[in-house]
Design an enzyme around this catalytic site. Structure first.
Site: not given
Ligand SMILES: Cc1ncc(C[n+]2csc(CCOP(=O)(O)OP(=O)(O)O)c2C)c(N)n1
Ligand SMILES: Cc1ncc(C[n+]2csc(CCOP(=O)(O)OP(=O)(O)O)c2C)c(N)n1
Ligand SMILES: [Mg+2]
Ligand SMILES: [Mg+2]
Lengths: 334, 320, 320, 334
Positions: C59, C128
């Site tokens: 972000e 959220h």
């Molecule tokens: C700072 C932040 N940005 C965006 C999100 C929205 N978001 C939730 S899960 C996710 C994907 C995360 O990917 P990863 O770290 O690979 O974990 P995975 O979901 O694959 O376990 C996103 C972008 C968030 N929760 N927090």
């Protein structure tokens, strides 16, 4: 570090226990998904189906008093740390008796009684918190270890750098685990990540790092155990990159149309529970016992789900509890 | 009682609490050499570099690590240097520290003090001068303290360190050298109890932090003009002493709130609104324009709430 | 005129502006697959992945890079997904985007739109669900928009994209599916002009974002009880339409401000304080308690400002 | 990349120009420090005395329409990019005619006319902004290059990771320069930085990176030129780690008691202007000309300082200008 474990000399009883744990994780998540269908799980659910070997192999290698921090995709980690399945399902359904009294839900599941300091709704936020938990352990002179699990998407956020540097500078007892399932939400992580990947980045910040096949429970566990031992011995932080694959969509409602069907089909064949079952089979464990692990796990989660389903909701007064000691949350409002 | 500076008061508060409780520790950039304003001077010599800990320039880690360390039973005192830099660690403060106890259903507490010096300090310009106390007053889970005197900087900091909630502790950069009488030893100032700076029956002025001193001078001037000011130093914004403010405002029938922060969306609005809702007395705020703070002295001064402005506002409200 | 959803309205606003000005581009996580709520669906097909750009989960970089890209003459539309995650990029928004023009003496402008969906969305819990519009209203240099209808989400987003100031653009997550009549083509809603939702002479209610609809239902109910509500949808918080609010409040003599955000330090305080200062009419706010938002529906619902509460507050103010 | 430049084949006229530029930077900062003594520079000043070769070598290698972002310690970079010394001193004194009309001061000095997009009061914040400036250049299809300079302390902040990853993922035209002076304020950076340092971190994020003796103007310039050419050719971002030393305290009022006197004495001998002068001398440039570079620079800055000293302050109405188009900043207040 012994990633090249000797497969001819497997502890079958232990592998069996891991197989059972992985089934419990999967069955828990299948119950959570059923909760979505039944419209009783109202918030988002991020299943870790297909990734169970990371939870079982890493978290299963921690001591009961060790500390765990997880992510939004943390059901498996939490269960592996020893949380009760019924308390977890109650939490997912927002009911009394949930680990957080129904106030956290899936993304904030935590069980401090078993050293699980929380999932997190903010990607990467757990990394700096974990460093700090380890900092406290060092200040207090304890021999606990902190385990911090995050996704492949988290390695692009600032706290990844800040938290790893912190842990290395202060030589803190923390094992960082990047659970790499190939995706960040609907995006292939590789498309948004430059350089050599999680382990290369960690090494550049001074942390010894290893990559491991995250769907191979034996490999995950062997590497995790060695790293945890080094961390506990005061050698400073370690970094484990476990490569796995997310068999579901990002959330329980994501059908993942952005990925080709044949990719999924191919990956299904490499999933960790099947592979563990193959090992058990090869070692002579009868099929009936292998199947029993699944059915016992499913029965446990079915009962837990039913108990959660029937449990009451917390009352509205809970909205005003546990906010803080100082000041009345209702002051001024209403 | 001893006459010491606002800075010295804070330093002795921290030292006393660190002697009392070995789980109290401080962390931030340059602390080993006394901190950027000297407010940690000498402490590393007494407590060692583990408990007066330097930190990399990584505000998110400083604050986030402190959240973890607090959940694990220690009591970090976190130095952010300028409240402006704390904006590099807002997720850690607002989404994590403030919410952990609630989200986790009361399983944990996050006892930490986040020191965020606020305010204008000659020619420090837009990124080193902000007063953002109203932000944190808006966030459930946080306590907000804004001491104005050496005695309060001792007593509030000690209370903050002993508090189980995360406390945003905002010292004012211009007050560091201010001297005043400070009780020795166990001097604790409770949260949510305002200080009556002076009594008067014509108008109530509510303020906090460095602005209290400007109001005090204005009250002095007004006294010479036969106008009596009931001056209240709020000391903490959350909780804030509604009772004291309402009692005074209902006595005087007029309320002026003065703060250095931007007026629009400042905490003065909360007080004015509360009093207007409750009493229906005349209210008025005196806060900064909605403009960043400039470097050149006349530009900087143009957004400063002065004694003269305070006097004029009071006279205007009184119609004389 | 067409009947489309709040989401579709935003999508067509962005598409129209991108067709009009090739320097407009959007950036954020998962935009290529339509964005987390589908509000970018189909746009990558028309404009390509350079102008509907995916982003790493970072972000601070998304927002900070957009500041640089805006200073270099492009017009980024920045998707933060949830306003909660924008807390990972506060330095970039508040210390950089908002202040660059002033600090640099007018040498540059930072034309960017930061989309930060706000509000409760069933069981999304503490990290959220936040509504932090009052924070940004407090920061000089920022514009703050909180559209409540499909038509406004089209007209305000188009105005935001054309604006040379950084705009914090807060859509409400619960409104995405809401349908309404939206003018075709060049439909621009100016900032700082409130919308009168309905007229009445007994009391003024001011609100914005999703809460407007709750107030509308309450006004309906009150009308059945013989009470006439002048309902004002503020649409933008900075600038906010003081004139409309003051005119209505002076007509009705009573003002209620209702918002989903925490009441303490919420923007309702600014309005209440302003009106109390200016008119001396009866004021009252209706905002959330100072508590994080819980997951379980009853806990979540406990901090929701409902129609019934709105009706009760109005009746209480009217003494009937 | 040619860091091993051929010292037998130096362009003397060019080196002479660089020597002059370095003197102009030093004399500008000495004038700024004089402003502190005279109590007309009221905000903090972060001198770059001893680090002039980075400004001259890197920024001097940019094209006039290239873009520069700098830090709180940015006087040298700004002057090297082409800002007027008098406008800069006016800015430092908060006067009319300053680059920012006196509203920014030392920490926010910027000159958009020469492509200098600002110093920054927040460590590391310029890194993501620079990535975005380069993003705009790519979107517009221009062939400009962005140069982003930051200190060794900035590599521990999140934006370092986020900004470098961003630039690499989008293959943006940006040269990142870590100007490593050994300190972050009063702290030795090495004590708070884990791993192999700036270049190793940059490489782990996929950026080709080089280390260079930052007090050797020829080495800095040769490496910078090669990297800038690669960046301009569309090869993606590059990273330069220039090792230098801060001869003053952190700010104009910091006497740096935390560093031993002999360390300073030793480092004084390696400072870049002396070393450039030695090269000129060895190439036969007469001593009088070498000295003239200093005195001409000092005369320029003396005149600029006097003009700034005599210049008027901006009026209070400037407090309300350039805030934003929409909404009246005075509304509600006063
Ligand atoms: C700072 C932040 N940005 C965006 C999100 C929205 N978001 C939730 S899960 C996710 C994907 C995360 O990917 P990863 O770290 O690979 O974990 P995975 O979901 O694959 O376990 C996103 C972008 C968030 N929760 N927090
Ligand atoms: C985010 C942030 N944290 C802290 C500071 C205070 N500060 C200003 S300069 C500085 C040291 C920076 O060190 P480095 O990056 O090496 O740059 P140098 O001063 O050595 O040029 C610090 C800590 C700041 N300006 N911004
Ligand atoms: Mg992932
Ligand atoms: Mg440095």
């Amino acid at each position: 570090m012994p990633t090249d474990h000797d497969r001819s000399n497997i502890d079958i009883a232990h592998l069996r226990a891991q197989h059972r744990l992985m089934w419990r994780i999967r069955a828990l998540e299948q119950a959570a998904l059923r909760g979505l269908d039944d419209k009783v799980v109202l918030g988002a659910i991020h299943p870790s189906i297909g990734q169970e070997a990371v939870a079982a192999g890493v978290v299963g290698s921690l001591r009961a008093d060790d500390i765990l921090l997880s992510t939004h995709r943390g059901h498996g980690h939490t269960l592996a740390k020893g949380a009760s399945s019924e308390a977890m399902l109650r939490e997912l359904l927002g009911r009394v008796g949930g680990n957080c009294g129904g106030k956290g839900g899936s993304m904030h599941i935590a069980d401090f009684r078993v050293g699980m300091l929380g999932a997190n709704g903010v990607v990467g936020a757990n990394i700096v918190i974990a460093a700090g938990a380890a900092h406290a352990i060092k200040l207090k002179g304890e021999d606990k270890v902190v385990c911090c699990i995050f996704g492949d998407g988290a390695i692009n956020r600032g706290p990844f750098l800040e938290g790893l540097n912190w842990a290395a500078v202060f030589k803190l007892p923390v094992l960082f685990v990047c659970e790499d399932n190939g995706f960040a939400a609907t995006t292939r992580t590789s498309s948004m990540t430059a350089g050599g990947g999680p382990a290369v980045r960690a090494r550049a910040i001074g942390l010894p790092a290893e990559e491991v096949d995250g769907n191979d429970i034996l490999a995950v566990e062997a590497t995790a155990r060695a790293m945890i031992a080094a961390v506990r011995a005061g050698e400073g932080p370690r970094f484990l990159h476990a490569k796995t694959y997310r068999l579901t969509g990002h959330t329980g409602v994501d059908t993942a149309p952005y990925r080709p069907a044949d990719e999924l089909a191919a990956r299904r064949k490499e999933e960790p529970i099947l592979r563990a079952a193959d090992l058990l089979r090869a070692a002579g464990v009868p099929e009936s016992e292998i199947l029993a692990d699944q059915s016992v796990a499913e029965a446990e989660m079915d009962a837990a789900y039913r108990a959660a389903f029937d449990a009451p909701f917390p009352g509205p007064e809970e909205a005003f509890r546990d906010v803080q000691d100082i000041g009345d949350p209702a002051e001024g409002a209403f | 009682m001893a006459r010491i500076s606002y800075m010295e008061a804070a330093r002795s508060a921290l030292a006393e609490e660190m002697r009392r409780d070995r789980l109290v520790w401080a962390v931030g950039e340059d602390l080993g050499r006394g901190g950027v304003f000297g407010q940690y001077k000498g402490l590393v010599e007494e407590f060692g570099p583990e408990r007066i800990s330097d930190a990399p320039i990584s505000e998110a880690a400083i604050l986030g690590a402190s959240v973890g360390a607090a959940m694990m039973g220690t009591r970090p005192v976190v130095e952010m240097r300028f409240s402006d830099f704390a904006l590099c660690a807002v997720d850690e403060l607002v989404n994590q520290a403030a919410k952990a106890r609630f989200m986790f259903g009361g399983q944990t507490r996050v006892p930490m003090v986040v020191r965020e010096p606020i305010g204008m300090w000659r020619s420090s310009a837009a990124q080193h001068s902000q007063s953002l106390e109203s932000w944190y007053a808006h966030i459930p889970g946080l306590v907000v303290a804004c001491p104005s005197t050496p005695a309060d900087n001792k007593g509030l900091l000690k209370s903050a360190i002993r508090c189980d909630d995360p406390v945003v502790y905002m010292e004012h950069k211009n007050l560091w050298p201010l001297e005043g009488e400070v009780p020795d030893g166990e001097h604790l100032v409770p949260f949510g109890v305002a200080r009556t700076v002076r009594e008067g029956r014509d108008i109530t002025i509510v303020s906090w932090s460095a602005q209290v001193h400007v109001c005090e001078r204005a009250a002095e001037t007004l006294a010479g003009q036969g106008i009596g000011v009931d001056l209240i130093d709020l000391r903490t914004l959350w909780p804030w002493d509604r009772a004291a403010v309402l009692a005074s405002a209902s006595r005087t029938g007029r309320l002026l709130i003065a703060h250095e922060a931007v007026q629009v969306g400042g905490f003065g609005a909360e007080i004015a609104a509360t009093v207007a809702e409750t009493l229906g007395v005349k209210v008025r705020r005196l806060g900064a324009p909605r403009a960043p703070i400039g470097y050149a002295p006349p530009v900087e001064d143009a957004v400063r709430i002065t004694e003269a402005m305070t006097v004029a506002a009071v006279r205007d409200m009184l119609g004389r």
